[in-house]
Design a protein around this motif. Structure first.
Motif, PDB file in Angstrom:
ATOM      1  N   GLY A 135       8.488  10.802 -29.305  1.00 23.32           N
ATOM      2  CA  GLY A 135       9.064  12.061 -29.775  1.00 23.32           C
ATOM      3  C   GLY A 135       9.546  12.054 -31.205  1.00 23.32           C
ATOM      4  O   GLY A 135      10.225  12.990 -31.633  1.00 23.32           O
ATOM      5  N   GLU A 136       9.184  11.031 -31.977  1.00 22.21           N
ATOM      6  CA  GLU A 136       9.547  11.050 -33.395  1.00 22.21           C
ATOM      7  C   GLU A 136       8.583  10.195 -34.206  1.00 22.21           C
ATOM      8  O   GLU A 136       8.043   9.202 -33.708  1.00 22.21           O
ATOM      9  CB  GLU A 136      10.986  10.585 -33.620  1.00 22.21           C
ATOM     10  N   VAL A 137       8.373  10.603 -35.446  1.00 24.19           N
ATOM     11  CA  VAL A 137       7.533   9.828 -36.364  1.00 24.19           C
ATOM     12  C   VAL A 137       8.317   8.586 -36.766  1.00 24.19           C
ATOM     13  O   VAL A 137       9.529   8.648 -37.017  1.00 24.19           O
ATOM     14  CB  VAL A 137       7.162  10.670 -37.606  1.00 24.19           C
ATOM     15  N   SER A 138       7.643   7.450 -36.801  1.00 26.70           N
ATOM     16  CA  SER A 138       8.290   6.188 -37.166  1.00 26.70           C
ATOM     17  C   SER A 138       8.988   6.296 -38.522  1.00 26.70           C
ATOM     18  O   SER A 138       8.386   6.730 -39.502  1.00 26.70           O
ATOM     19  CB  SER A 138       7.246   5.068 -37.212  1.00 26.70           C
ATOM     20  N   LYS A 139      10.244   5.887 -38.564  1.00 26.15           N
ATOM     21  CA  LYS A 139      10.999   5.915 -39.829  1.00 26.15           C
ATOM     22  C   LYS A 139      10.362   4.983 -40.855  1.00 26.15           C
ATOM     23  O   LYS A 139      10.371   5.266 -42.061  1.00 26.15           O
ATOM     24  CB  LYS A 139      12.456   5.529 -39.572  1.00 26.15           C
ATOM     25  N   ASP A 140       9.823   3.864 -40.395  1.00 24.49           N
ATOM     26  CA  ASP A 140       9.161   2.931 -41.322  1.00 24.49           C
ATOM     27  C   ASP A 140       7.915   3.563 -41.937  1.00 24.49           C
ATOM     28  O   ASP A 140       7.607   3.341 -43.111  1.00 24.49           O
ATOM     29  CB  ASP A 140       8.775   1.635 -40.602  1.00 24.49           C
ATOM     30  N   LYS A 190       6.709   7.752 -48.292  1.00 19.04           N
ATOM     31  CA  LYS A 190       7.587   8.203 -49.371  1.00 19.04           C
ATOM     32  C   LYS A 190       7.449   7.299 -50.594  1.00 19.04           C
ATOM     33  O   LYS A 190       7.349   7.773 -51.733  1.00 19.04           O
ATOM     34  CB  LYS A 190       9.034   8.215 -48.875  1.00 19.04           C
ATOM     35  N   ASP A 191       7.414   5.990 -50.353  1.00 26.94           N
ATOM     36  CA  ASP A 191       7.309   5.027 -51.454  1.00 26.94           C
ATOM     37  C   ASP A 191       5.998   5.166 -52.221  1.00 26.94           C
ATOM     38  O   ASP A 191       5.898   4.715 -53.362  1.00 26.94           O
ATOM     39  CB  ASP A 191       7.419   3.594 -50.924  1.00 26.94           C
ATOM     40  N   ASN A 192       4.995   5.769 -51.565  1.00 30.13           N
ATOM     41  CA  ASN A 192       3.678   5.882 -52.189  1.00 30.13           C
ATOM     42  C   ASN A 192       3.288   7.331 -52.482  1.00 30.13           C
ATOM     43  O   ASN A 192       2.109   7.636 -52.674  1.00 30.13           O
ATOM     44  CB  ASN A 192       2.626   5.209 -51.301  1.00 30.13           C
ATOM     45  N   GLU A 193       4.290   8.207 -52.520  1.00 28.68           N
ATOM     46  CA  GLU A 193       4.091   9.619 -52.877  1.00 28.68           C
ATOM     47  C   GLU A 193       3.040  10.294 -51.997  1.00 28.68           C
ATOM     48  O   GLU A 193       2.195  11.058 -52.459  1.00 28.68           O
ATOM     49  CB  GLU A 193       3.696   9.723 -54.366  1.00 28.68           C
ATOM     50  N   LEU A 194       3.114   9.976 -50.688  1.00 26.62           N
ATOM     51  CA  LEU A 194       2.127  10.490 -49.735  1.00 26.62           C
ATOM     52  C   LEU A 194       2.752  11.383 -48.657  1.00 26.62           C
ATOM     53  O   LEU A 194       2.074  11.757 -47.704  1.00 26.62           O
ATOM     54  CB  LEU A 194       1.402   9.315 -49.050  1.00 26.62           C
TER      55      LEU A 194
END
Length: 457
Positions: free
Chosen positions: A255-260, A266-270
């Motif tokens: 029920g949630e997208v992995s935080k990792d 995010k770190d790769n502007e994606l």
């Protein structure tokens, strides 16, 4: 004797675009495959396009008798979105008649239909608007899904939203193997996110409509093995797992997208474009079961060079050629049955032991005619050995408490396979392309009959 749980599903899997034929008949409109074959037929093996395939549209009743003859008690196939809703809105009555007869005939012969909604066959009318790149695709898919539930919900009690969503993402937007053959990591992530939300909205429609039965998703979960335990190789493995396993399994089951995964993107502007309410919808619309397609493992190592922000997945992990691998000499894929045990343990330990089944497993072989005996039967002992090895590992996982409820092979009758056409054969029945698509049983079909009769081997 390895005896499987009572009520275990023994069957096979296929898809509408790979088997039905009548690609532009019966009221159906074009998909990306029909259009791509029209634009670039030279890309397709032996000029084999999607028009005829195995002509299940006409042969389904005879084929279902063949399923019964080899002891199948279940069968997964898909509905063609472009056949059911040719313009995305208008119901095609001929399609309803066809699918209702198809599913009813399965049921009458003791074969449970497991029906999937999307198997790489994007309708062209939606592709012209951007396909999965546009948020419009999410609501369009949800409407299609609800239409299917309404029209066939009395006959179908096990639904799947997507087959291998990673394939249309990777092949269409990263590696150039499927239309639109774009190489754009940012677009691929957005396509993946819209696919996830389309799945979630379809599950929401199923729940809100109070339809009887279960709904899940079919994922190609490729177990990842690192070259070594060194930090860089393990980091590559973890990134591969985030993209290839957790990207869909986590939101669909947990029920949630992995935080990792979010941090990595995010770190790769994606990071994809989202809507604020999406998180809540994901949280409240989890699946009842998972289908897992497994053919070969994925072996990775740290990339020798990488860019930040990443331009392709190769900036996260590189392929590793394991020197001890065993290869299917006819197809070029690694044979590693042990991974199926690892999958069983992963589903038990990491995903709440959710009910799951092997929705595809099989061995593709080119030029299978060379194994025909004097009576015209393909002697595919290699396929029987492949199944035995994988089922042995699956049995081990079930004995240790993994909630697996079935095993499906790819596939029942040899089918058309995208750009590869009929190059590699997988079926229990051979399809003779030179003789009116006649079907003939292979040796593996005889073995599968014994397997299902004994609920083990």
């Amino acid at each position: 004797m390895l005896t499987f749980p009572k009520g275990f599903l023994w069957g096979a899997a296929a898809s509408a675009p790979q088997t039905e034929g009548h690609a532009l008949g019966g009221g159906k409109t074009a998909t990306t495959w029909d259009k791509w074959f029209e634009l670039n037929p030279e890309k397709f093996n032996n000029n084999q396009g999607p028009e005829v395939t195995s002509n299940v549209y006409e042969f389904y009743k005879e084929d279902i008798q063949r399923m019964k003859e080899i002891g199948m008690n279940s069968y997964r196939t898909s509905i063609s979105w472009a056949r059911l809703l040719p313009d995305g809105k208008t119901l095609n009555k001929e399609a309803v008649t066809f699918y209702r007869s198809y599913f009813q005939t399965l049921r009458e012969n003791g074969i449970e239909p497991i029906i999937n909604l999307f198997h790489f066959d994007m309708p062209w009318w939606l592709m012209e608007k951007g396909g999965w790149e546009t948020r419009e695709s999410v609501e369009a898919f949800a409407f299609y899904a609800e239409t299917a539930f309404v029209e066939f919900g009395d006959l179908v009690k096990r639904w799947a939203t997507f087959n291998e969503p990673l394939v249309h993402i990777e092949c269409g937007y990263l590696y150039g193997f499927h239309y639109p053959a774009i190489v754009d990591f940012k677009k691929a992530i957005q396509v993946g996110y819209h696919t996830l939300m389309a799945h979630v909205k379809a599950v929401e429609a199923f729940r809100q409509g109070h339809f009887e039965g279960e709904i899940g998703i079919i994922l190609n979960v490729t177990p990842t093995y690192a070259k070594s335990n060194e930090d860089r190789d393990m980091e590559a493995k973890n990134k591969a797992d985030l993209l290839i396993i957790k990207s869909f399994l986590d939101p669909c089951v947990l029920g949630e997208v992995s935080k990792d995964l979010v941090e990595l993107l995010k770190d790769n502007e994606l990071i994809p474009t989202t809507i604020e309410t999406d998180k809540e919808i994901i949280k409240h619309n989890r699946v009842d079961y998972i289908g897992i397609n497994y053919y070969q493992p994925m072996r990775v190592k740290a990339p020798e060079t990488s860019q930040v922000p990443a331009q392709t997945p190769a900036d996260f992990f590189a392929s590793y050629d394991w020197p001890e691998k065993r290869i299917n000499p006819y197809r070029g894929w690694e044979i590693y049955p042990e991974a199926l045990y690892d999958v069983a343990m992963m589903m038990k330990n990491d995903y709440n032991n959710i009910p799951w089944f092997v929705s595809e497993n099989g061995m593709g072989v080119a030029d299978e005619e060379r194994f025909l005996d004097e009576k015209g039967m393909v002697q595919d002992d290699y396929r029987v050995d492949f199944m035995k090895e994988h089922l042995g590992q699956l049995y081990k996982g079930i004995q240790e408490g993994s909630s697996c409820f079935g095993y499906h092979t790819w596939t029942f009758v040899d089918c058309w396979s995208w750009l590869n056409g009929y190059r590699n054969r997988y079926g229990f029945y051979r399809v003779d392309l030179d003789n009116n698509l006649n079907r003939s049983l292979k040796k593996s079909g005889l073995w599968y009959k014994e397997l299902s009769q004994h609920n083990g081997f």
